[in-house]
Scaffold this active site. Structure first.
Site, PDB file in Angstrom:
ATOM      1  N   GLU B 341       0.808  -1.221   0.000  1.00 44.31           N
ATOM      2  CA  GLU B 341       0.000   0.000   0.000  1.00 44.31           C
ATOM      3  C   GLU B 341       0.843   1.274   0.000  1.00 44.31           C
ATOM      4  O   GLU B 341       0.309   2.368  -0.140  1.00 44.31           O
ATOM      5  CB  GLU B 341      -0.934   0.019   1.228  1.00 44.31           C
ATOM      6  CG  GLU B 341      -2.042  -1.022   1.208  1.00 44.31           C
ATOM      7  CD  GLU B 341      -1.614  -2.358   1.819  1.00 44.31           C
ATOM      8  OE1 GLU B 341      -0.387  -2.616   1.923  1.00 44.31           O
ATOM      9  OE2 GLU B 341      -2.507  -3.138   2.210  1.00 44.31           O
ATOM     10  N   TRP B 454       0.539  -7.515  26.026  1.00 44.06           N
ATOM     11  CA  TRP B 454       1.124  -7.871  24.743  1.00 44.06           C
ATOM     12  C   TRP B 454       2.549  -8.398  24.898  1.00 44.06           C
ATOM     13  O   TRP B 454       3.363  -7.830  25.611  1.00 44.06           O
ATOM     14  CB  TRP B 454       1.203  -6.629  23.834  1.00 44.06           C
ATOM     15  CG  TRP B 454      -0.103  -6.273  23.187  1.00 44.06           C
ATOM     16  CD1 TRP B 454      -1.267  -6.971  23.230  1.00 44.06           C
ATOM     17  CD2 TRP B 454      -0.362  -5.101  22.411  1.00 44.06           C
ATOM     18  NE1 TRP B 454      -2.243  -6.318  22.522  1.00 44.06           N
ATOM     19  CE2 TRP B 454      -1.713  -5.158  22.006  1.00 44.06           C
ATOM     20  CE3 TRP B 454       0.402  -4.009  22.002  1.00 44.06           C
ATOM     21  CZ2 TRP B 454      -2.312  -4.180  21.222  1.00 44.06           C
ATOM     22  CZ3 TRP B 454      -0.183  -3.031  21.229  1.00 44.06           C
ATOM     23  CH2 TRP B 454      -1.522  -3.110  20.835  1.00 44.06           C
TER      24      TRP B 454
END
Lengths: 558, 558
Positions: B341, B454
C-alpha cells in the site's frame, strides 16, 4: 485516477492513491517534528551568533503569521521582503506561504525605479525591511504609500518612524497553526522577479507544489544530495530565487542551516564556514573568486575540511576557480545551471558513469559544463532549422520544462518567452551532447555577431581568466563598421603586471580561430555587476560602445 | 494556482508553474535519451546473459505496446504478468502503462484459488507468462477463459498450444510512441495485490504520478540514494510491489539494472553480483540469510567489494544478519520499511545526525529500527487513547499518508483500513521516537496477547536468531486455557547442536520479562513461507494450535 479517465467502463473508482497537497506547511511540520533539534545559526548584525532549532523556527513562524494576520494580511496577499539571509527572513519563508499569502522577495540592490515598479506590479501590502536596509526603503516609500513597513531590528536603535518592529508584529497576534493553512498545492507560495540584466524585471510565481518537488529533488545524489548530515550555508541571497531553494531543501531533509547575515566578505564567510563545520555552501562564481584569493593568500589559516560541496551557479564557473579550489585547497566545486524561471534547479554537472571521476581533463569537461537536467526537468534546444541534434556541437536556444519551471510570468506579459507547447525559452545558446549534458555557448544576446558568424564571449572570458595576470574578464560586443560587431575584452588585473594586447592575443591564439580574438583589451578597476553579482554587460557596452571606432576606421583603410 | 484559489481579486492568472504530467512515459523517455547507453543485464533461463541498453529497452517497449494494441488491449485495460525479473518483464513495466493500460503484476506463488480470484477481480484481459511458469497458468486457465495468454519463451521448445509467443506479439504491431500515451498522471499505471498473509489479497492501484514521485524520492541521500553510478540488482521480485520501484528508479536516475531471472540461490546471486559489479541490491531478509551463510562457508570466494548497499525490507532484518554481513564481510545493510500500500518506500533506517555512524550499539539501534519516514511520507501511531506521543515507548498502530500511499483498495472494499481523514492503517504496532524513528513492535495480529498484556513475537524471534544454534525462528501465539494466548517458538537449527528448552529459556531470560518467555520450543526442518518469502505464521498456527494444551492443563493444575 477517475472512472472518466479510463478508456472503458471498469470497476476503478475515485482516486486510488493519496493526493495529499504538497505544501510549505508540510515541510515546516516535518522539520519541526522529525528534525526538531537541528540547528539554524545566524550571524547577527553585531557580529554575534543567533542559534535556535527548527522547532523554535516553526513556533516563531506560527506567531509571525498571527502577527501578519493582525496587520490585515490575508490569503493571496503579497508580503515583500528587503532582507539578507537571517533567521527572521527564514521565518518569513515559512509564515507567509504557510498562512496562504505570497512571499515576494525583493532584491534591495535594484535601482529605486525598478523597486517601485515591481512592488507596485506585485501589489505588495506589507514590506519587511532589514534595519540596515532602511535607506533603500526610505528612497522609495513615498512612491509606495499603500505598503506597511515592518523593520527587522539590528539593535542599533529604535525602529524608524513610520514602521513597526518585527518582534512587535510577531508578538501581536495569536499563533496561526501552520499545519493547516493551504489546501491547494497549486496555490502561489512565493514570487521573485528576474534580475533584469536584459530588459524589464519579470515576476515568477512559485506554487507550493513546485517548491516542495524542487526541495525533494535537491536531495537526489545526482543533483545536490542534501542530507540530514549536512550543514548548509547559502551565500546566495534569500532574495535571489529563494536562495536556490536551499532553505526549503534543508528543512525538508533536516540539514542544519547557517545564515551569514550581511557579511559576505571572504574572511567573514571562511570564518563562519569553519566555525559551523559547514558541509555545503552555495553562491555565484564571484564569491568563490574572493574565497580562492583569500585561501591562496593565507594557506592553512582556515579549516574547511568539512566542506564537501561548493555549489556554483548563476554564471559559468571559470576553470581556474574549479582547479584552484580543488588542487590547492582540496575543495569540490559542483556546477549547476538554473534561472529565476526554473526555481532554479535546472541541471547539475556531475561526472557521468563510465568517465573517470578523478581530477583530469575528461572529468573536468563535464564538471565545467552546465550539466545534465535534474530529474523531472526536460531540455531541448532550438536552432534556426528547428530542434537541434544532441551532438555536442550544434548550438540552439535552450528550452526547458518541468514541474518547477514557469509556465507564465506574473501579470500576463509572457514576452514571447514560452513556446506554443508550453516550454520556457531560456535565452541561453547551448549545445547538448548525447548524454544530455548542456554547455552554454552564450546568452543569445551576449553573442558577438561578427560578419554573420557567432563568437562566444563566455569562451573568451574563461580563457582570459586562465591568464595569471587576469582576475576577471568580461567580453562584450562592440559596434564595428565593417563586421557589425567585434569582441572587446574588459579586464581586471591580478598583481601588478599588465600584459600587452599582443601578449594577450598570443595567449589566446592557440585556443581560438583568428577571427575570434578580441579587437581590443581595456583594463579597469572593477567590472560593474548586477544586484546578483553577475557582470552588468549593458553598462560595459555603454561605456565602451565606441571603443573600436578608430580601429574600425583603421581596418577600413587597410 | 488559479484566480479562484486566491483569497482576493488579484492579477494572478491561470497556472504560473508548469503542470507537466509525471508519467512512466516520461521516465522511459529520459532513460532512452540521457541514459541511452546504460546497461540492462538479464540472466536468461539457460544460464546465459542477455544485455542491452535503455535505448533498446525503449524501442522494444514501444513495439510491445503496438503488439498489445493489435491484440485488442486499449486504455484502462488490465494486462497481467506471471513472471520473474528479466528484460521482457521490464519491457512490460514500460509498455503497458505507457499505452495507457494497467500493468497487473501477479505473484505466481499464490494458491490457484487466489490467482483466479485476483485475476477475475482485476478483470485482466491478457496474461504474459514465463514459459517456465506455464504450469501455474495451466492449472487455472480453464477458470479464466476470457484471458489471452502470451508466453515469454525460454528456448526449451515451442510455446504451448493456446498461447502466443512474446516475440511474435512484439513483432506484430506498429510501434506505439511511448512519449505521448498518457495526459493525466493520476491515471492508473499498475496494480499489485497484497500478499494476503492476514486475509484476502486486496488490490492496490498505482498512478503514474505516484510511481514517478516514488522513483524521484528513491534518489534522496537519506532514502536509497540511487545514482547513475549505481548498478542495481533487485532480488525482490518484479511481481512484488513493483520490485520496490527500483526498475523505475533506476531508469529515472540512469542506474544500470541487473535482473536475475529464475535463479535466486545464494550462489547464483553472489556470482551475478560479482560479475556485474553491482553496487546496490534489494530483497527480503531470508535472501540475505542465505547469502550470509554462503559467504561464511566460503570466505574470499566472491568479490562483492563494489556492493555498497544491501537494501532489506519486507520483514525486520535480524541483528545477527546485519552484524554478520558487516563485521565478517564488509557489507552494508540498509533497512527499510514499507508495504504494498506504500509503493513501498515508507521509511528508511539511516543513522541520524549527531549519532556516531560507525558500527556500534548506538548507531545499530537506528539501523535495526524501521527508520524515519521518507520525504513526503507522514506517519503517526494510534493507541487505545488516540494518537500516541513520539516517546519511543508508547505503542500504537502505525498510520501513514503521502503521495505514494494508497487512499483506497481496488474494487471498493476498503475493509476499514483507511481513517476518516484519509490515512492508511498499516496494522503494524509501532513506537515512534522523538526523531520520528519507527520500531515495529509487531503486526497487530502477530502480537501474543497473554493475560491481557502484549508480548512481541518479533522481539523474541530476533533474540532467538542471535543464538548460535538457531538459524531461523518464528514465534506464534498459541491458544492457552488460562492466559488466552502464550508464545511458542518454532525453530530451524544451525549445525547439529539442538539446545534444550531450558538452555534457550536461560539464553532469553536476561533480555525479557519472565512472562514473555515462550512456553515451548519446536524444531522443524523449515518454516513455511509466503510467496514473498515471509514466515507464513497462519500455517504454523494451524500446525501447532494445540501444542500447549497439555501445558495449559498442567498449569491449571499447579
Amino acid at each position: 485516477m477517475t472512472v472518466e479517465a479510463m478508456g472503458r467502463p471498469s470497476p476503478f473508482r475515485g482516486l486510488m492513491m493519496d493526493d495529499v497537497p504538497l505544501t510549505i506547511n508540510w515541510v515546516m511540520r516535518r522539520a519541526a517534528t522529525i528534525f526538531a533539534d537541528r540547528p539554524v545559526v545566524t550571524r547577527t548584525p553585531d557580529g554575534g551568533r543567533h542559534r535556535y532549532t527548527y522547532r523554535a523556527l516553526a513556533e516563531r513562524a506560527g506567531r509571525l503569521a498571527g502577527g501578519l494576520a493582525a496587520l490585515g494580511v490575508g490569503p493571496g496577499d503579497r508580503v515583500a521582503t528587503l532582507a539578507m539571509n537571517h533567521y527572521q527572513h527564514l521565518e518569513m519563508y515559512f509564515a507567509v506561504p504557510g498562512m496562504g499569502a505570497v512571499l515576494h522577495t525583493v532584491n534591495p540592490r535594484l535601482h529605486p525605479d525598478d523597486l517601485v515598479h515591481i512592488m507596485r506590479e506585485a501589489g505588495d501590502r506589507v514590506v519587511v525591511v532589514d534595519q540596515r536596509l532602511w535607506p533603500v526603503w526610505e528612497k522609495i516609500r513615498e512612491r509606495l504609500p499603500a505598503l506597511a513597513a515592518v523593520v527587522v531590528e539590528d539593535g542599533t536603535g529604535p525602529v524608524p518612524a513610520g514602521s513597526l518592529g518585527y518582534e512587535a508584529v510577531l508578538a501581536r497576534g495569536e499563533p496561526v497553526p501552520l499545519a493547516d493553512g493551504v489546501a491547494d498545492d497549486r496555490q502561489a507560495a512565493a514570487m521573485c522577479y528576474t534580475s533584469g540584466t536584459t530588459g524589464r524585471p519579470k515576476g515568477v510565481v512559485y506554487s507550493h507544489r513546485s517548491l516542495v518537488l524542487h526541495a525533494l529533488a535537491e536531495a537526489a545524489v545526482d543533483s545536490i544530495g542534501l542530507s540530514e548530515r549536512d550543514t548548509v550555508l547559502p551565500v546566495v541571497p534569500m532574495f535571489h530565487v529563494m536562495a536556490w531553494g536551499l532553505p526549503y531543501g534543508a528543512a525538508l531533509h533536516g540539514a542544519g542551516l547557517v545564515l551569514p547575515g550581511h557579511d559576505l566578505t571572504p574572511v567573514g564567510l571562511l570564518t563562519l564556514l569553519e566555525e559551523t563545520r559547514t558541509t555545503l555552501t552555495a553562491g555565484v562564481p564571484t564569491i568563490w573568486l574572493g574565497i580562492l584569493a583569500e585561501l591562496d593568500a593565507h594557506p592553512g589559516r582556515y579549516d574547511v575540511s568539512r566542506l564537501h560541496t561548493m555549489l556554483v551557479g548563476g554564471a559559468a564557473v571559470p576553470p581556474s576557480v574549479l582547479a584552484g579550489l580543488r588542487d590547492r585547497h582540496g575543495l569540490t566545486v559542483l556546477h549547476a545551471w538554473g534561472m529565476t524561471e526554473t526555481t532554479p534547479l535546472g541541471s547539475v554537472a556531475h561526472v557521468p558513469a563510465g568517465v573517470d571521476p578523478r581530477p583530469g581533463p575528461e572529468g573536468d569537461a563535464y564538471r565545467l559544463s552546465q550539466g545534465r537536467p535534474a530529474a523531472l526537468v526536460e531540455i531541448r534546444a532550438r536552432g534556426a532549422g528547428g530542434l537541434v541534434p544532441w551532438d555536442g556541437s550544434t548550438p540552439g536556444e535552450l528550452e526547458v520544462r518541468g514541474p518547477w519551471v514557469a509556465a507564465h510570468y506574473y501579470g500576463g506579459d509572457d514576452d514571447g518567452k514560452f513556446t506554443d507547447d508550453g516550454w520556457f525559452r531560456t535565452g541561453d545558446v547551448v549545445t547538448i551532447d548525447a548524454r544530455g549534458y548542456l554547455v552554454i555557448r552564450d546568452r543569445a544576446k551576449d553573442l558577438v555577431k561578427s560578419g554573420g558568424e557567432w563568437i562566444s564571449s563566455v569562451a573568451l572570458e574563461n580563457a582570459l581568466m586562465g591568464h595569471p595576470s587576469v582576475a576577471e574578464a568580461a567580453v562584450i560586443a562592440v559596434a564595428h563598421p565593417r563586421w557589425q560587431e567585434r569582441p572587446l575584452a574588459v579586464l581586471v588585473g591580478r598583481g601588478s603586471d599588465r600584459p600587452s594586447d599582443l601578449e594577450l592575443a598570443r595567449f589566446l591564439a592557440p585556443q581560438f580561430p583568428d577571427w575570434w580574438l578580441p579587437d581590443g583589451y581595456r583594463w579597469v578597476d572593477a567590472i560593474p555587476r548586477t544586484a546578483t553579482g553577475k557582470f552588468l554587460k549593458t553598462a560595459l557596452r555603454e561605456q565602451f560602445h565606441d571603443a573600436l571606432e578608430d580601429r574600425g576606421r583603421d581596418r577600413r583603410g587597410e
